[in-house]
Design a protein around this motif. Structure first.
Motif, PDB file in Angstrom:
ATOM      1  N   UNK A 165       0.791  -1.229   0.000  1.00  0.00           N
ATOM      2  CA  UNK A 165       0.000   0.000   0.000  1.00  0.00           C
ATOM      3  C   UNK A 165       0.818   1.270   0.000  1.00  0.00           C
ATOM      4  N   UNK A 166       2.090   1.168   0.402  1.00  0.00           N
ATOM      5  CA  UNK A 166       2.955   2.348   0.377  1.00  0.00           C
ATOM      6  C   UNK A 166       3.541   2.519  -1.026  1.00  0.00           C
ATOM      7  N   UNK A 167       3.727   3.757  -1.442  1.00  0.00           N
ATOM      8  CA  UNK A 167       4.282   4.012  -2.771  1.00  0.00           C
ATOM      9  C   UNK A 167       5.798   3.862  -2.761  1.00  0.00           C
ATOM     10  N   UNK A 194       8.956  -1.353  -8.178  1.00  0.00           N
ATOM     11  CA  UNK A 194       8.010  -2.413  -7.847  1.00  0.00           C
ATOM     12  C   UNK A 194       7.280  -2.875  -9.100  1.00  0.00           C
ATOM     13  N   UNK A 195       6.846  -4.153  -9.066  1.00  0.00           N
ATOM     14  CA  UNK A 195       6.076  -4.691 -10.179  1.00  0.00           C
ATOM     15  C   UNK A 195       6.808  -4.554 -11.505  1.00  0.00           C
ATOM     16  N   UNK A 208       3.601   4.679  -7.583  1.00  0.00           N
ATOM     17  CA  UNK A 208       2.958   3.367  -7.664  1.00  0.00           C
ATOM     18  C   UNK A 208       2.961   2.698  -6.289  1.00  0.00           C
ATOM     19  N   UNK A 209       1.801   2.287  -5.791  1.00  0.00           N
ATOM     20  CA  UNK A 209       1.759   1.587  -4.504  1.00  0.00           C
ATOM     21  C   UNK A 209       2.118   0.109  -4.664  1.00  0.00           C
ATOM     22  N   UNK A 216       9.973  -6.494  -5.815  1.00  0.00           N
ATOM     23  CA  UNK A 216      10.511  -5.253  -5.245  1.00  0.00           C
ATOM     24  C   UNK A 216      12.026  -5.244  -5.435  1.00  0.00           C
ATOM     25  N   UNK A 217      12.514  -4.264  -6.158  1.00  0.00           N
ATOM     26  CA  UNK A 217      13.962  -4.102  -6.353  1.00  0.00           C
ATOM     27  C   UNK A 217      14.412  -2.849  -5.616  1.00  0.00           C
TER      28      UNK A 217
END
Length: 362
Positions: A165-167, A194-195, A208-209, A216-217
């Motif tokens: 939920x955090x960006x 992320x993603x 982006x959350x 996650x990099x």
């Protein structure tokens, strides 16, 4: 003997070997390396002038107190705003011969000097100083290793906190805060991707959350007593997407192959090839889009560069990153980065954080 004086004497001896009579450095990492003083570049001229006879520092008069940690061997020459700094600087140069110039000198200063002292020839100081700076001593290695461990502790603290939920920007800000708490003198934003954003090697942190199932990099560093940290880890938030585990282990195998190939006398190109061929044989060569690594020290990117075009042999004391990656557009990317120091028995990692595939429970 003063630590920085030894460096200047080593540099002066290298200058003499190349037939260079003097050198000038503006505020830069070279300036810091030779004096121990970190001063920002500004509109007014500040310059370190080195020759076999003297070490002088030309600075604005009202900035004299900013270099209180300089050793007594450096002569401080102040000037006022009513003085012509170019005339003073040129008067400190020899009457003939070649002057080496640090690569971060502003073009307007160099062009003015060349016009004022047209009787001199000029060359880049990198060819003299870079070979010296590439070979890190035990003190430098200890500082870089300490910085790496501080960054790892900060990342481990982050991973124990809620992430979903955090960006990316919020997580990057929190990670900067944690790194400062661990003892860094300064930090940047780093890369928090992320993603599908992990498929961009130099992703710019976004709003982006993070969601369950995301890759996650995290690529972070920081500055500690002038020296830099830099490492990357790639994680999964919950259940990994299809094919991710296979890609991760290909990248990990490439990383270990690069580390194993790094030996004194082996070229940087050979090390790059050892890692790259693992990825190419797995069919993902076109998705490894950057060099294997870069040197690090007072600059986050400095020689030796671990790339296919660098045929120069590696030396004991070199510190460099090993960071292979595979980036699948629209899906995900994986990068695993440690800093390595080259020792008599090969490369030793300055990282302790596991490189095994880590799934973060969510």
């Amino acid at each position: 003997m003063n630590f920085y004086k030894k460096r200047r004497e080593q540099f002066s001896a290298a200058m003499a070997d190349k037939g260079v009579s003097s050198a000038i450095f503006s505020p830069s990492s070279d300036f810091l390396y030779l004096t121990g003083s970190s001063r920002p570049s500004s509109q007014r001229i500040a310059a370190l002038i080195l020759s076999s006879e003297r070490a002088a520092l030309l600075i604005p008069d009202f900035e004299k107190g900013n270099d209180s940690n300089l050793d007594d061997e450096i002569e401080v020459i102040p000037y006022s705003d009513s003085d012509n700094a170019i005339d003073i600087l040129s008067s400190l140069l020899p009457s003939k011969g070649c002057v080496a110039v640090g690569h971060e000198m502003h073009a307007d200063i160099l062009l003015s000097l060349q016009h004022r002292a047209s009787y001199l020839t000029w060359c880049c100081a990198d060819t003299i100083l870079e070979p010296i700076r590439r070979r890190k001593d035990s003190w430098e290695i200890q500082l870089i290793e300490t910085a790496q461990h501080m960054g790892e502790r900060a990342l481990c603290r982050l991973l124990s906190e809620p992430l979903i939920g955090h960006t990316e920007r919020v997580i990057a800000s929190r990670l900067a805060e944690l790194r400062l708490q661990e003892g860094f003198d300064s930090v940047g934003n780093g890369i928090v991707a992320s993603g599908p954003n992990t498929a961009l090697p130099h992703h710019i942190n976004s709003d982006r959350p993070l969601s369950k199932g995301d890759i996650l990099m995290v690529d972070i560093g920081g500055t500690y007593r002038g020296y830099r940290a830099d490492f990357t880890r790639t994680f999964v938030l919950g259940t990994p997407p299809e094919g991710f585990s296979d890609i991760y282990h290909i990248v990990l195998s490439a990383h270990m192959a690069g580390k194993a190939a790094a030996q004194s006398g082996v070229s940087a190109a050979e090390v790059d090839h050892a890692a790259r061929q693992i990825i190419e044989r797995a069919g993902y060569g076109s998705y490894f889009t950057h060099r294997l690594g870069h040197g690090i020290g007072l600059d986050v990117h400095e020689p030796p560069f671990i790339t296919s075009s660098n045929r120069a042999p590696l030396e004991i004391g070199n510190v460099f990153s090993c960071e292979p990656g595979i980036y699948l557009p629209g899906r995900f990317g994986v990068r695993i980065e440690d800093l390595l120091v080259l020792e008599e028995n090969g490369a030793r990692s300055l990282n302790t954080l596991s490189k095994d595939l880590q799934i973060i429970p969510v």
